[in-house]
Scaffold this motif. Structure first.
Motif, PDB file in Angstrom:
ATOM      1  N   LEU A 214     -11.313   7.557  16.631  1.00 17.79           N
ATOM      2  CA  LEU A 214      -9.860   7.370  16.606  1.00 17.79           C
ATOM      3  C   LEU A 214      -9.519   6.404  15.470  1.00 17.79           C
ATOM      4  O   LEU A 214      -9.228   5.224  15.697  1.00 17.79           O
ATOM      5  CB  LEU A 214      -9.366   6.802  17.950  1.00 17.79           C
ATOM      6  N   PRO A 215      -9.560   6.892  14.225  1.00 21.55           N
ATOM      7  CA  PRO A 215      -9.315   6.002  13.082  1.00 21.55           C
ATOM      8  C   PRO A 215      -7.928   5.381  13.076  1.00 21.55           C
ATOM      9  O   PRO A 215      -7.703   4.383  12.376  1.00 21.55           O
ATOM     10  CB  PRO A 215      -9.530   6.917  11.873  1.00 21.55           C
ATOM     11  N   GLN A 216      -6.991   5.953  13.856  1.00 17.88           N
ATOM     12  CA  GLN A 216      -5.642   5.382  13.921  1.00 17.88           C
ATOM     13  C   GLN A 216      -5.573   4.155  14.822  1.00 17.88           C
ATOM     14  O   GLN A 216      -4.554   3.459  14.871  1.00 17.88           O
ATOM     15  CB  GLN A 216      -4.629   6.427  14.400  1.00 17.88           C
ATOM     16  N   SER A 217      -6.652   3.883  15.565  1.00 18.86           N
ATOM     17  CA  SER A 217      -6.644   2.713  16.444  1.00 18.86           C
ATOM     18  C   SER A 217      -6.862   1.449  15.618  1.00 18.86           C
ATOM     19  O   SER A 217      -7.244   1.501  14.452  1.00 18.86           O
ATOM     20  CB  SER A 217      -7.746   2.841  17.502  1.00 18.86           C
ATOM     21  N   GLY A 218      -6.621   0.300  16.227  1.00 16.12           N
ATOM     22  CA  GLY A 218      -6.804  -0.964  15.529  1.00 16.12           C
ATOM     23  C   GLY A 218      -5.515  -1.513  14.952  1.00 16.12           C
ATOM     24  O   GLY A 218      -4.433  -0.935  15.107  1.00 16.12           O
ATOM     25  N   ILE A 219      -5.636  -2.646  14.281  1.00 21.60           N
ATOM     26  CA  ILE A 219      -4.476  -3.352  13.722  1.00 21.60           C
ATOM     27  C   ILE A 219      -4.756  -3.758  12.275  1.00 21.60           C
ATOM     28  O   ILE A 219      -5.837  -4.253  11.961  1.00 21.60           O
ATOM     29  CB  ILE A 219      -4.132  -4.608  14.553  1.00 21.60           C
ATOM     30  N   SER A 220      -3.770  -3.554  11.414  1.00 20.07           N
ATOM     31  CA  SER A 220      -3.820  -4.067  10.045  1.00 20.07           C
ATOM     32  C   SER A 220      -2.970  -5.330   9.993  1.00 20.07           C
ATOM     33  O   SER A 220      -1.803  -5.311  10.400  1.00 20.07           O
ATOM     34  CB  SER A 220      -3.265  -3.033   9.055  1.00 20.07           C
ATOM     35  N   PHE A 221      -3.553  -6.422   9.505  1.00 19.92           N
ATOM     36  CA  PHE A 221      -2.834  -7.701   9.417  1.00 19.92           C
ATOM     37  C   PHE A 221      -2.683  -8.104   7.956  1.00 19.92           C
ATOM     38  O   PHE A 221      -3.612  -7.948   7.156  1.00 19.92           O
ATOM     39  CB  PHE A 221      -3.593  -8.794  10.171  1.00 19.92           C
ATOM     40  N   ALA A 222      -1.507  -8.631   7.639  1.00 20.74           N
ATOM     41  CA  ALA A 222      -1.278  -9.150   6.288  1.00 20.74           C
ATOM     42  C   ALA A 222      -0.361 -10.369   6.376  1.00 20.74           C
ATOM     43  O   ALA A 222       0.605 -10.381   7.148  1.00 20.74           O
ATOM     44  CB  ALA A 222      -0.661  -8.088   5.391  1.00 20.74           C
ATOM     45  N   HIS A 223      -0.687 -11.396   5.595  1.00 17.71           N
ATOM     46  CA  HIS A 223       0.113 -12.628   5.552  1.00 17.71           C
ATOM     47  C   HIS A 223       0.605 -12.822   4.120  1.00 17.71           C
ATOM     48  O   HIS A 223      -0.199 -12.875   3.184  1.00 17.71           O
ATOM     49  CB  HIS A 223      -0.747 -13.816   5.993  1.00 17.71           C
ATOM     50  N   PHE A 224       1.934 -12.923   3.959  1.00 14.74           N
ATOM     51  CA  PHE A 224       2.534 -13.026   2.635  1.00 14.74           C
ATOM     52  C   PHE A 224       3.098 -14.433   2.397  1.00 14.74           C
ATOM     53  O   PHE A 224       3.642 -15.054   3.309  1.00 14.74           O
ATOM     54  CB  PHE A 224       3.653 -11.990   2.468  1.00 14.74           C
ATOM     55  N   ASN A 225       2.976 -14.902   1.173  1.00 15.25           N
ATOM     56  CA  ASN A 225       3.446 -16.239   0.805  1.00 15.25           C
ATOM     57  C   ASN A 225       4.920 -16.171   0.388  1.00 15.25           C
ATOM     58  O   ASN A 225       5.283 -16.385  -0.774  1.00 15.25           O
ATOM     59  CB  ASN A 225       2.603 -16.798  -0.347  1.00 15.25           C
TER      60      ASN A 225
END
Length: 386
Positions: A214-225
């Motif tokens: 299930l490649p759609q599972s999980g979370i992508s996280f990004a932190h922007f300055n």
């Protein structure tokens, strides 16, 4: 709708919510257009206007009755539109206002399911039809089988620990065939024409490596300055695994990326975080449990900015749930399997209190009211820094 409003609608041209048709349209074609709008967010069909927006007019004096008959006999379930005839400088046109369907999926008399895509309609694909059934509550994707999987993709040790926790029984005292039957009855496995396969929920909660299937599972996280997605990237992570592991990992990442101040209370210094941990945990778990896993190629996204955190969850709100209902605690379990198991593992309470708690907690901190929004095929929760 008055004449001026109608004229503005025509001048703006066709869109995902507006369609022009000339009077010669066949009943079957009109039924297809009505079904497509009903399966989407609703819309308006104007009869008596060309594709280029030229007002041609209509001559049928019984057009309202004709339209109602098509909605009754050519659309299943029956659609209940609002029909209005307007005189536009001596030429009459008919406006058909179609509400967002509450009994999806809708189909035509010849058993075809249509959806609206941009300014056109087309027959729904298998995946799109599945999502329509899911939105109606007739089908739950989280207990559907995952092709190419078997009991070998499930961690029997984790399942055993789960049952032992509730003093039910020890799986290791059961035979191999009995274990398989138990997992099928628990919706962790599913019998199919291709053999016994894992369910989506089974993999997400007890799988050895859910992301492989299930490649759609999980979370992508990004932190922007900064306050925009074009700003410098401070941190970026891809978090995969079982739902509870993902929840714990993303919470650690959020804590590590938060600025932590402090206040002096008496003789002690106490840390003060930008966002209450309970609020962040609720937002993360809600996204994991309630996202639409039938949408492939899109993960949950958690985007952290200088002034806010956005939680992007793939999938529109299910069934009759809307933003206003969510604010007062009304919810609907898109994924009842995930809700049941995550509740048993103490990650949620299934009382619909998550969103009201988030709103109350953040506003009590003096923060701007969190925003809840449907944008395209995503639901977005935005929490602002106090």
């Amino acid at each position: 709708m008055n004449i001026d409003e109608c004229m503005r609608l025509i001048q703006n041209g066709e869109s995902s919510h507006v369609e022009f048709k000339e009077e010669g349209i066949k009943p079957t074609e009109l039924a297809e257009e009505i079904v497509a709008f009903s399966n989407a967010d609703g819309g308006t069909i104007i009869i008596g206007v060309s594709d280029k927006g030229e007002i041609i007019g209509i001559t049928n004096r019984r057009i309202e009755e004709w339209i109602i008959n098509i909605c009754r006999d050519g659309c299943i379930p029956q659609v209940h539109p609002h029909v209005q005839v307007l005189d536009m400088s001596g030429k009459e046109i008919a406006l058909i206002s179609i509400p967002k369907g509450l009994n999806k999926p809708y189909y035509t008399g010849n058993h075809k399911y249509y959806i609206r895509v941009g300014t056109t309609k087309r027959i729904a694909s298998k995946e799109e039809l599945m999502r329509l059934f899911e939105a109606s509550g007739y089908f739950h994707y989280d207990i559907s089988p995952v092709p190419g999987t078997s009991v070998k993709d499930i961690s029997i040790e984790l399942v055993r620990e789960y049952y032992m926790q509730y003093n039910m029984f020890d799986l290791y005292e059961e035979s191999e065939s009995s274990i398989q039957r138990i997992l099928i009855n628990a919706d962790i496995l599913r019998e199919t024409d291709q053999g016994v396969q894992c369910t989506v929920g089974g993999l997400l909660v007890f799988g050895k490596s859910p992301v492989n299937k299930l490649p759609q599972s999980g979370i992508s996280f990004a932190h922007f300055n900064g306050e925009d997605i074009t700003e410098e990237l401070i941190d970026k992570k891809q978090v995969n695994g079982r739902l509870n592991d993902i929840a714990e990992q993303i919470m650690t990442i959020l804590k590590n990326n938060m600025l932590t101040g402090s206040v002096i209370k008496g003789a002690k210094r106490e840390e003060v975080e930008d966002y209450p941990i309970l609020v962040l945990r609720e937002a993360v778990v809600n996204a994991l449990v309630h996202r639409n896993y039938s949408i492939t190629g899109s993960k949950i996204r958690v985007l952290m900015y200088a002034d806010r955190i956005e939680f992007h969850s793939p999938g529109r709100l299910p069934n009759t749930v809307n933003v206003e209902k969510m604010k007062v605690g009304i919810s609907y379990a898109r994924n009842p399997f995930l809700v049941k198991y995550m509740e048993n593992m103490r990650y949620i309470d299934q009382l619909g209190r998550g969103i009201p708690m988030i709103l109350k907690s953040m506003m009590s901190k003096g923060a701007r009211e969190p925003e809840l929004e449907e944008t395209g095929e995503e639901f977005v929760l935005t929490i602002y820094k106090p």
